[in-house]
Design an enzyme around this catalytic site. Structure first.
Site, mmCIF file in Angstrom:
data_model
loop_
_atom_site.group_PDB
_atom_site.id
_atom_site.type_symbol
_atom_site.label_atom_id
_atom_site.label_comp_id
_atom_site.label_asym_id
_atom_site.label_seq_id
_atom_site.Cartn_x
_atom_site.Cartn_y
_atom_site.Cartn_z
ATOM 1 N N ASN A 158 -11.205 -6.556 -3.262
ATOM 2 C CA ASN A 158 -10.761 -6.702 -4.650
ATOM 3 C C ASN A 158 -9.317 -7.184 -4.745
ATOM 4 O OD1 ASN A 158 -9.344 -4.399 -3.961
ATOM 5 N ND2 ASN A 158 -10.532 -3.040 -5.282
ATOM 6 N N GLU A 196 4.101 5.571 -1.201
ATOM 7 C CA GLU A 196 3.642 4.306 -0.632
ATOM 8 C C GLU A 196 4.788 3.335 -0.391
ATOM 9 O OE1 GLU A 196 0.595 3.051 -3.363
ATOM 10 O OE2 GLU A 196 -0.817 4.556 -2.632
ATOM 11 N N THR A 212 -11.558 -1.601 -10.464
ATOM 12 C CA THR A 212 -11.594 -1.714 -9.006
ATOM 13 C C THR A 212 -12.680 -2.671 -8.532
ATOM 14 O OG1 THR A 212 -10.742 0.525 -8.790
ATOM 15 C CG2 THR A 212 -11.835 -0.389 -6.869
ATOM 16 N N HIS A 242 -4.047 -3.926 -4.056
ATOM 17 C CA HIS A 242 -3.881 -2.477 -4.219
ATOM 18 C C HIS A 242 -2.617 -2.266 -5.038
ATOM 19 C CE1 HIS A 242 -3.183 1.771 -3.390
ATOM 20 N NE2 HIS A 242 -1.927 1.417 -3.200
ATOM 21 N N LYS A 263 -3.982 -7.773 -0.498
ATOM 22 C CA LYS A 263 -4.830 -7.406 0.627
ATOM 23 C C LYS A 263 -5.244 -8.632 1.456
ATOM 24 C CE LYS A 263 -7.001 -3.383 -1.561
ATOM 25 N NZ LYS A 263 -8.327 -2.908 -2.016
ATOM 26 N N TYR A 320 -3.971 5.562 3.341
ATOM 27 C CA TYR A 320 -5.227 6.049 2.760
ATOM 28 C C TYR A 320 -5.555 7.457 3.242
ATOM 29 C CZ TYR A 320 -5.975 1.186 1.363
ATOM 30 O OH TYR A 320 -5.864 -0.062 0.801
#
Length: 152
Positions: free
Chosen positions: A112, A126, A91, A115, A9, A49
């Site tokens: 975090n 995905e 998470t 993913h 991320k 998402y």
């Protein structure tokens, strides 16, 4: 063998932890078969998402995931979906065990670092969002014989 999607991320990219995270997957014996840096657009965020778009927290999630580049990885391995998720930890980085990626480097629920797909169905969906078939490079590592028994 399974294949999963992992996204490093924006916080992982900005904090220059990409190599650290990828090296952990490689040290575990997992195979990176696809990798690219890209900017997640609002449209791609809504596709990725989709189950969260109507939730109150979605706008902050979209703002975060589109704020800086991400690195998309396609990773192969035995039970790779669960193995990667276990390597990531909880998470929320504050609740993640030491020794996990989030436990060692994150102290946030949203920021975090990584993913990872949570099921085979999610992984397939995905992966198609981030990679075309011709962008994935299947190969057998010469180290496989030294990473697991032939019958595994």
């Amino acid at each position: 063998m399974q294949r999963t999607l992992v996204l490093l991320k924006p916080d992982c990219v900005q904090r220059r932890l990409m190599g650290e995270v990828i090296s952990r997957f490689e040290a575990k014996g997992l195979h990176v078969v696809g990798m690219k840096m890209l900017r997640v657009t609002p449209e791609l965020s809504r596709q990725h998402y989709a189950e969260h778009v109507e939730k109150p927290f979605y706008s902050g999630l979209e703002e975060f995931i589109t704020a800086a580049p991400v690195v998309a990885l396609a990773i192969d391995g035995l039970d790779v979906i669960q193995v990667v998720r276990d390597m990531l930890g909880a998470t929320n980085g504050l609740k993640a065990a030491a020794g996990t990626i989030r436990g060692d480097f994150s102290s946030s629920r949203q920021m975090n670092l990584v993913h990872a797909s949570d099921s085979e169905e999610s992984a397939q969906r995905e992966l198609k969002l981030y990679f075309r078939d011709e962008e994935l490079c299947d190969y057998e590592s010469v180290m496989t014989a030294f990473m697991r028994a032939e019958d595994e």
